[in-house]
Design a protein around this motif. Structure first.
Motif, mmCIF file in Angstrom:
data_model
loop_
_atom_site.group_PDB
_atom_site.id
_atom_site.type_symbol
_atom_site.label_atom_id
_atom_site.label_comp_id
_atom_site.label_asym_id
_atom_site.label_seq_id
_atom_site.Cartn_x
_atom_site.Cartn_y
_atom_site.Cartn_z
ATOM 1 N N MET A 20 0.859 -1.180 0.000
ATOM 2 C CA MET A 20 0.000 0.000 0.000
ATOM 3 C C MET A 20 0.892 1.226 0.000
ATOM 4 O O MET A 20 1.746 1.360 0.870
ATOM 5 N N ARG A 21 0.684 2.057 -0.954
ATOM 6 C CA ARG A 21 1.475 3.293 -1.014
ATOM 7 C C ARG A 21 1.035 4.225 0.112
ATOM 8 O O ARG A 21 -0.163 4.470 0.285
ATOM 9 N N THR A 46 -2.018 -4.285 -3.562
ATOM 10 C CA THR A 46 -1.196 -5.125 -2.702
ATOM 11 C C THR A 46 -2.033 -5.711 -1.571
ATOM 12 O O THR A 46 -3.218 -5.377 -1.409
ATOM 13 N N HIS A 47 -1.378 -6.513 -0.738
ATOM 14 C CA HIS A 47 -2.066 -7.030 0.444
ATOM 15 C C HIS A 47 -2.530 -5.875 1.338
ATOM 16 O O HIS A 47 -3.665 -5.864 1.818
ATOM 17 N N GLY A 48 -1.675 -4.892 1.534
ATOM 18 C CA GLY A 48 -2.054 -3.728 2.330
ATOM 19 C C GLY A 48 -3.249 -2.999 1.747
ATOM 20 O O GLY A 48 -4.119 -2.515 2.474
ATOM 21 N N ALA A 57 -9.817 3.960 10.030
ATOM 22 C CA ALA A 57 -10.037 2.517 9.877
ATOM 23 C C ALA A 57 -9.008 1.912 8.924
ATOM 24 O O ALA A 57 -8.403 0.870 9.220
ATOM 25 N N ALA A 58 -8.807 2.550 7.795
ATOM 26 C CA ALA A 58 -7.846 2.047 6.811
ATOM 27 C C ALA A 58 -6.434 2.072 7.377
ATOM 28 O O ALA A 58 -5.676 1.109 7.224
ATOM 29 N N ARG A 59 -6.076 3.160 8.027
ATOM 30 C CA ARG A 59 -4.733 3.258 8.614
ATOM 31 C C ARG A 59 -4.512 2.179 9.675
ATOM 32 O O ARG A 59 -3.453 1.556 9.742
ATOM 33 N N VAL A 81 -4.037 -1.267 7.990
ATOM 34 C CA VAL A 81 -2.727 -1.390 7.334
ATOM 35 C C VAL A 81 -1.622 -1.494 8.385
ATOM 36 O O VAL A 81 -0.697 -2.304 8.243
ATOM 37 N N ALA A 82 -1.713 -0.702 9.456
ATOM 38 C CA ALA A 82 -0.700 -0.769 10.514
ATOM 39 C C ALA A 82 -0.692 -2.146 11.178
ATOM 40 O O ALA A 82 0.372 -2.702 11.474
#
Length: 150
Positions: free
Chosen positions: A1-2, A30-32, A105-107, A110-111
């Motif tokens: 994930m960029r 990507t997976h992210g 939520a997205a952050r 991904v974290a």
């Protein structure tokens, strides 16, 4: 994930729009990116339920795969078991750590899971990724149970 996809609410919306319209470059899916999309959509569901989101993700991932020249077959493309697996994992995380916004939520997702591509190996024996039956329909884990819907 960029990282720039998670820089602002507008950047996240642009990323999701690109995914939904099939214009996101394949190298960026990507997976992210998968977990960020999952978290973004789960935020719209009552109690982060996967029930309304699974059909949406199924349709959007399948369509995206086709838009970038891929195929959805018994050996490639959309994977039912992994999609449901990740929705359950991300849903539990969001219930335990309620985000205030779609971007949060997205952050968070991904974290927590952006680098956890092989998490499924703690739940499944064998190679579920290459399992054609698991790609086509849900296969319950055999090593440990997944979190249930709330």
């Amino acid at each position: 994930m960029r990282p720039e996809h998670l820089a602002t609410p507008e950047a996240l919306e642009s990323f999701l729009h690109g995914f939904e319209q099939g214009t996101l470059p394949k190298s960026e899916w990507t997976h992210g990116a998968h977990v960020a999309a999952a978290a973004s959509y789960l935020l719209t569901s009552a109690n982060f339920s996967i029930a309304p989101i699974l059909p949406l993700m199924r349709q959007r991932i399948s369509a995206y795969n086709l838009s970038v020249g891929g195929a959805n077959t018994a050996t490639s493309g959309y994977h039912e078991t992994l999609t449901r697996f990740w929705l359950l994992i991300v849903s539990r995380h969001l219930r335990e750590n309620p985000p205030a916004t779609r971007l949060a939520a997205a952050r968070q997702a991904v974290a927590a899971f952006g680098e956890e591509r092989a998490l499924h190996t703690r739940y499944y024996s064998g190679d579920v990724v290459k399992d054609a039956a698991a790609r086509q329909s849900w296969r319950a884990p055999d090593l440990q149970p997944l979190p249930e819907e709330a």
